[in-house]
Design a protein around this motif. Structure first.
Motif, PDB file in Angstrom:
ATOM      1  N   ASP A   1       0.369  -1.819  -0.058  1.00 51.12           N
ATOM      2  CA  ASP A   1      -0.113   0.114   0.042  1.00 51.12           C
ATOM      3  C   ASP A   1       0.959   1.334   0.014  1.00 51.12           C
ATOM      4  OD1 ASP A   1      -2.842  -1.866   0.205  1.00 51.12           O
ATOM      5  OD2 ASP A   1      -2.591  -1.183   2.267  1.00 51.12           O
ATOM      6  N   ILE A   2       1.874   1.484   0.357  1.00 53.59           N
ATOM      7  CA  ILE A   2       2.851   2.093   0.805  1.00 53.59           C
ATOM      8  C   ILE A   2       3.215   2.573  -1.063  1.00 53.59           C
ATOM      9  CG2 ILE A   2       5.181   3.173   1.881  1.00 53.59           C
ATOM     10  CD1 ILE A   2       4.322   2.021   4.296  1.00 53.59           C
ATOM     11  N   VAL A   3       3.659   1.508  -0.905  1.00 53.65           N
ATOM     12  CA  VAL A   3       4.510   1.406  -2.551  1.00 53.65           C
ATOM     13  C   VAL A   3       3.456   2.208  -3.527  1.00 53.65           C
ATOM     14  CG1 VAL A   3       5.420   0.541  -4.365  1.00 53.65           C
ATOM     15  CG2 VAL A   3       6.049  -0.877  -2.141  1.00 53.65           C
ATOM     16  N   LYS A   4       2.088   1.825  -3.570  1.00 53.74           N
ATOM     17  CA  LYS A   4       0.962   2.505  -4.199  1.00 53.74           C
ATOM     18  C   LYS A   4       1.165   3.530  -4.019  1.00 53.74           C
ATOM     19  CE  LYS A   4      -1.226  -2.250  -5.394  1.00 53.74           C
ATOM     20  NZ  LYS A   4      -2.123  -1.941  -4.611  1.00 53.74           N
ATOM     21  N   SER A   5       1.076   4.086  -2.827  1.00 52.36           N
ATOM     22  CA  SER A   5       0.765   5.693  -2.625  1.00 52.36           C
ATOM     23  C   SER A   5       1.797   6.438  -2.998  1.00 52.36           C
ATOM     24  CB  SER A   5       0.958   5.691  -0.453  1.00 52.36           C
ATOM     25  OG  SER A   5      -0.366   5.345  -0.378  1.00 52.36           O
TER      26      SER A   5
END
Length: 685
Positions: A564-568
């Motif tokens: 999720d952090i990578v996507k953000s």
């Protein structure tokens, strides 16, 4: 053989029976019992009434070797007390130690003691020497038992009826009809029996094996015990002489000296009783704390005391009438501290308290915020008026629970026990579950570093958070040489392709770094522009992020959070203005878009007071940022593109036209839509 010769022979036998009796012991015996050495002995034998207690103590200690010789003290006490006090207690027939010869020989020695105070002194030392291997209470009881052989014989024969020929013969041989025991004898021996209860009490406590540091009064009492035993035996020796008619001692003098020692001993024993009561209470509290029924049982072990002076529980300024029951079935963060320099800790816990109230019924990792309470237990050595006022002032600034008790807490030793809670002066926050067991021995550093993100405040939660962000910090540090991450400092890392936005953002950031509000709040901000010194490091940063991206389905919760952090981050990369990362120490608080981040800084005057009110710059910044992000998102919502408007039959890859979004839109059955919903949380982590 005459009676006196028989007694002398018996005495000599006792000296041999003693085994290690010295020649000096024999001399003592001879001087105390022989009438021919009266004037010679009088020249160098001390009168005990002329000796100080300290001098007697020195002499008595020389006679004591060990106390490993067995003696049935309980049986002997029951027997002699029944006889002396003339009660009707039925005592079962039993054997006991020491045996009859020992008692009889001591009795003979006392009977043959000459009528002089210095002779009583010497006989007393002789008895102590021959009982050198017995405990202190046994020495006194054995001597009293030896006395009751003669005393009991007299009492029994006074009650013999005329129809008992053997009894009458013994009565005449003992000349009972011509003897009269004075009341001072019966009063003194009765007094001795009652005072021996003190000695018996001391001996019982000593045998329990209490640590001298826990019950120092036992050791202090031991300073009086030898002198007490000495005057007990001396009083019995003098009483024996008066009983058989060979002397006429003034027994009131002996009672007076014995009473003086008893008074000192009783003071020590009363202290012993208090100290032992405290230690026994502590033992029970430790037992409960180690295996509590629940959290209420555990907290009672720490702070509860029966009676009207029991500690009181307050929620802020409001008295909690239900007391510790308010914590039943709850997780409790127990804040333990002094009253000195704890403003930062209180501010932090106020922030945690407020965060716990937000979405309190939401389940996080299987826990609900509403099930967590905060309790302050202040530890103060001396509750003077100044400290009481200091406590009340601090208590008025909190919204959670506090213990008010201006004495030493009943469970203070548990709180400071390194094997249990281990408080040594620095503030700590042990976390207890509803069952009353510790789930984190000290969550202070965890909460300072991660705040509410560390919920539910287990050590494992801190480990998960570290792992969640460690990879990103590794990437950031490689791309930002010289970056220093300190736990008490805020860090802005930012970048983008719009140089004007970067200049404007940097300018506004430098302004608020010098603002008086931040100085008052002790806020230190450091900022790093990604690629400022070396633009080539920017691609390496995004490549590092790209490598963390995974296409497989994630089973572990931590892996899902990292993705999720990578996507953000990739969403931020496509922002035409720029992007920011805000952290407090290692704790990354926000992944934010450029425009709402800039406007948040530019409008600092609108939220500057919240820095103090919200107990943290990061909290106040993020709160205002989310408001601005929602406002900007409302002006240009994410698009929904109907496939039917396109002539091509190819399903195209279309990015969201919203400049704050830029994410690739995912294909629905009939239309394109943005891959995230229009919620403030979608503009930052």
């Amino acid at each position: 053989m005459s009676f006196s010769n028989s007694a002398a022979a018996a005495t000599g036998t006792l000296v041999q029976h003693g085994g290690n009796a010295t020649n000096n012991n024999s001399l003592i015996q001879k001087n105390a019992t022989s009438p021919h050495s009266h004037h010679k002995a009088n020249n160098y034998l001390p009168n005990p009434f002329e000796l100080h207690d300290s001098q007697i103590l020195d002499k008595v200690y020389l006679t004591h070797v060990t106390d490993d010789q067995f003696c049935d003290t309980d049986i002997i006490f029951d027997l002699v007390s029944t006889l002396v006090l003339q009660t009707n207690t039925q005592i079962p027939v039993t054997g006991f130690k020491p045996d009859f010869p020992t008692l009889k020989l001591i009795s003979c020695q006392m009977i043959t003691t000459r009528s002089a105070a210095h002779c009583v002194h010497q006989t007393t030392l002789w008895i102590l020497q021959n009982l050198r291997s017995y405990s202190w209470d046994a020495k006194a009881l054995i001597t009293l038992a030896a006395f009751t052989l003669e005393y009991g014989n007299y009492l029994h024969l006074t009650r013999v009826t005329a129809t008992d020929p053997i009894g009458n013969s013994l009565r005449q041989l003992n000349q009972i009809q011509t003897r009269n025991i004075s009341t001072d004898i019966t009063e003194l021996v009765s007094f001795i029996v009652h005072q021996l209860l003190h000695l018996k009490e001391w001996a019982t406590w000593s045998a329990e094996g209490y640590d001298p540091e826990d019950v120092p009064a036992l050791t202090e009492a031991l300073q009086e015990i030898p002198v007490f035993v000495y005057w007990t035996i001396a009083s019995i020796v003098a009483s024996t002489g008066n009983l058989v008619g060979v002397s006429d001692y003034k027994l009131s003098e002996y009672r007076e000296r014995l009473s003086g020692i008893v008074q000192k001993l009783v003071v020590h024993l009363n202290n012993c009783k208090l100290q032992i009561s405290y230690i026994d209470d502590l033992f029970n509290r430790r037992k409960i704390f180690d295996k509590p029924k629940d959290i209420v049982d555990c907290l009672k072990a720490l702070i509860h005391r029966n009676g009207t002076d029991s500690p009181q529980i307050y929620e802020g300024a409001i008295h909690v009438k239900t007391g510790l029951e308010v914590f039943r079935n709850k997780h409790v963060l127990v804040f333990i501290s002094s009253l000195d320099s704890i403003e930062d800790e209180i501010s932090l816990l106020n922030s945690i308290y407020e965060r716990l109230q937000e979405n309190s019924k939401e389940s996080i990792k299987g826990f609900k915020k509403e099930d967590f309470k905060i309790l302050w237990i202040p530890i103060v050595n001396n509750w003077d008026d100044i400290r009481k006022e200091r406590f009340r002032a601090l208590k008025s600034g909190i919204k959670w629970y506090a213990v008010e008790y201006f004495y030493e807490l009943p469970g203070h030793r548990i709180i400071t026990d390194p094997e249990r809670i281990g408080y040594i002066g620095n503030p700590i926050i042990p976390v207890f579950n509803p069952q009353g067991y510790i789930t984190n021995i000290d969550a202070m550093d965890l909460i300072f570093q991660w705040g509410i993100d560390a919920f539910p405040f287990r050590k494992s939660d801190g480990i998960d958070l570290t792992l969640k962000w460690k990879w990103l910090w590794d990437v950031i540090k490689k791309a930002t040489p010289g970056l220093q991450v300190k736990g008490d400092r805020y860090i802005f890392i930012y970048g983008g392709t719009n140089n004007k936005w970067i200049q404007d953002f940097t300018l506004e950031l430098e302004k608020i770094k010098r603002h008086e509000i931040l100085k008052r709040a002790d806020v230190i901000i450091e900022n790093y522009q990604l690629g400022k010194e070396d633009p080539n490091r920017v691609p390496s940063f995004w490549i590092g992020v790209e490598r963390k991206k995974q296409n497989k389905k994630h089973q572990e919760a931590l892996d899902c959070e990292i993705q999720d952090i990578v996507k953000s981050l990739f969403c931020l990369k496509r922002d035409p203005q720029g992007w920011i990362i805000l952290s407090k120490g290692q704790n990354i608080k926000l992944l934010g878009h450029g425009e709402p981040a800039y406007q948040t800084l530019a409008e600092f005057q609108n939220w500057k007071d919240r820095v103090l009110e919200k107990e943290g710059f990061d909290i106040a910044f993020k709160e205002y940022y989310e408001m601005k992000a929602k406002e900007l998102s409302g002006r240009q919502p994410c698009e929904v593109v109907n496939v039917d408007t396109y002539s091509s039959n190819v399903i195209a890859t279309i990015a969201c036209p919203n400049p704050m979004c830029g994410r690739v839109m995912e294909v629905s059955s009939v239309h394109y839509k943005c891959c995230h919903r229009d919620e403030p949380n979608n503009f930052g982590v």
